[in-house]
Design an enzyme around this catalytic site. Structure first.
Site, mmCIF file in Angstrom:
data_model
loop_
_atom_site.group_PDB
_atom_site.id
_atom_site.type_symbol
_atom_site.label_atom_id
_atom_site.label_comp_id
_atom_site.label_asym_id
_atom_site.label_seq_id
_atom_site.Cartn_x
_atom_site.Cartn_y
_atom_site.Cartn_z
ATOM 1 C CE1 TYR A 26 -11.140 6.395 -1.066
ATOM 2 C CE2 TYR A 26 -13.343 6.438 -0.098
ATOM 3 C CZ TYR A 26 -12.043 5.979 -0.094
ATOM 4 O OH TYR A 26 -11.635 5.105 0.888
ATOM 5 N NE ARG A 76 -3.403 2.499 2.674
ATOM 6 C CZ ARG A 76 -4.307 2.735 3.611
ATOM 7 N NH1 ARG A 76 -4.571 1.827 4.536
ATOM 8 N NH2 ARG A 76 -4.968 3.876 3.634
ATOM 9 C CG HIS A 88 -13.759 4.016 -2.836
ATOM 10 N ND1 HIS A 88 -12.510 3.550 -2.502
ATOM 11 C CD2 HIS A 88 -14.568 3.656 -1.801
ATOM 12 C CE1 HIS A 88 -12.557 2.940 -1.329
ATOM 13 N NE2 HIS A 88 -13.809 2.989 -0.897
ATOM 14 C CG ASN A 90 -11.096 -0.833 -0.871
ATOM 15 O OD1 ASN A 90 -12.230 -0.739 -1.298
ATOM 16 N ND2 ASN A 90 -10.713 -0.267 0.277
#
Length: 421
Positions: A244, A90, A194, A144
């Site tokens: 988002y 990430r 999102h 996700n």
């Protein structure tokens, strides 16, 4: 009733456990299996989970295992909340896109594509193993990018519904501002995961009074502040965009900000270290306050409602989920996955009707759906050219020079997770 949580060693799992404990009348879990390859973390999280159940008087049994097949065997529903590559991957997703002047984020843009490429093959393998063990089990995806992952699952014929906590977060916030119970608030929530807008806020149900204009008039500053968007923008839209959308509406500003501070992944990694130290305390028998900063607020309540509805226990008959379009948004393919209010029962989720959308929203939804088509193709079949096309199609990239450079960076940073690279 048996549930399995794949990714059960996540530091976020105690939030989910707390929800299962508090809402046991809605979802009477008899056995909860936490599945995770990280045995050390799993035992810490599992120990706290058992103590939370004991403190709240939940009679259910909590089992921990690193054996996926054993963990999902006989499960009525399997919740997916995994992160392939962990916070280290990430952190890369959130940093290398900035080198090209593009947003670095784990669910959208180039970083979001990288996560999809790592994640889709792993999730599909898990789902196939679930199907072999128990073909009737529902798969609830919180992993996700939820829209792309859920579409991969549905396209492969799995019984799957995607879940995000954005809508329930807005519902709780608006209910507090209106001084009503959350159950009285119905959102006209439309878009992709999102990439959503609250087009209306109705009291009492889908046909109730729309109080969104009142909310914006009386609480516009607070709402805009939470979104980190100008009040002027929210007023001109007349709707409430997901936070988002800031990556789209203020892209360059966000890139400048991200370049001046540690990544969110670095912050979460430090938080996780502290949380795991807390979880090791045998006296701790409730979720710590620090967990509220970890992200995913209200996920447990949304997950309980969804699982209950899918498994025939009631739950919320209408809930915001990620499911197949099936003509709901006529400008998208039927098999596109959208995030809207849907009626949920033991047969799955059926979207409620959505009025014709302003081109301001429909255009961006169509654009990002086209990117998601290409992203899923790249995740399933691999290849540099497919990655490049997905990046070129993404509205946060969209330039040949950027797409070329980002393709090389994505592959270089993710080679160990890409079987074809």
């Amino acid at each position: 009733m048996k549930l399995a949580v794949v990714g059960g060693g996540s530091t976020y799992t105690p939030e989910l456990i707390d929800g299962f404990a508090r809402l046991r009348d809605t979802l009477p879990v008899e056995e909860l299996v936490l599945v995770d390859p990280a045995a050390d973390r799993l035992e810490l999280v599992g120990g706290l989970a058992r103590r939370i159940f004991a403190r709240q008087g939940h009679p259910g049994k909590i089992v921990t295992t690193s054996d996926l097949d054993a963990g999902v065997a006989g499960a009525d529903a399997v919740l997916l909340q995994l992160r392939v590559g962990g916070q280290a991957a990430r952190n890369q997703d959130e940093t290398w896109p900035l080198e090209c002047g593009c947003v670095g984020q784990e669910t959208t843009g180039a970083g979001g594509l990288a996560k999809a490429l790592r994640t889709v093959p792993v999730v599909l393998d898990i789902a196939e193993r679930v199907r072999r063990t128990n073909p009737d089990a529902w798969i609830i995806d919180f992993t996700n990018p939820v829209g792309i992952v859920t579409r991969a699952l549905l396209q492969a014929g799995h019984k799957a519904v995607g879940l995000c906590n954005v809508a329930i977060g807005f519902q709780r916030k608006f209910a507090a501002l209106l001084d009503v119970t959350p159950g009285e608030v119905h959102l006209d929530h439309v878009g992709l995961n999102h990439l959503t807008w609250e087009l209306g806020v109705r009291l009492g149900g889908p046909d109730g009074e729309d109080v969104l204009p009142k909310l914006l008039a009386e609480h516009g500053d607070a709402i805009a502040g939470d979104l980190r968007m100008p009040r002027q923008l929210v007023d001109r839209l007349g709707v409430v965009p997901s936070y988002y959308l800031r990556y789209f509406y203020a892209h360059d500003e966000v890139v400048r900000e991200l370049g001046t501070k540690p990544s969110r992944a670095a912050e979460v990694a430090a938080m996780e270290k502290e949380l795991l130290e807390m979880y090791s305390d045998p006296a701790l028998d409730e979720k710590p306050a620090l967990l509220g900063k970890r992200g995913g607020a209200f996920y447990s309540e949304a997950a309980v409602d969804l699982a209950s509805a899918l498994l025939g226990g009631g739950g919320s008959a209408v809930q915001v989920v990620n499911t197949s379009n099936r003509g709901t948004l006529p400008f998208l393919p039927d098999d596109a996955v959208i995030e809207v209010q849907a009626r949920v029962d033991g047969t799955g989720a059926v979207p409620l009707a959505v009025p014709a959308l302003d081109p301001l929203y429909a255009g961006l939804i169509g654009h990002v759906t086209a990117y998601e088509d290409l992203a899923l193709d790249a995740a399933l079949r691999g290849g540099r050219d497919r990655v490049f096309k997905a990046l070129l199609a993404h509205p946060l990239v969209g330039q040949f020079e950027f797409a070329e450079a980002l393709t090389d960076k994505l592959i270089a940073h993710n080679r160990e997770h890409l079987a074809w690279a």
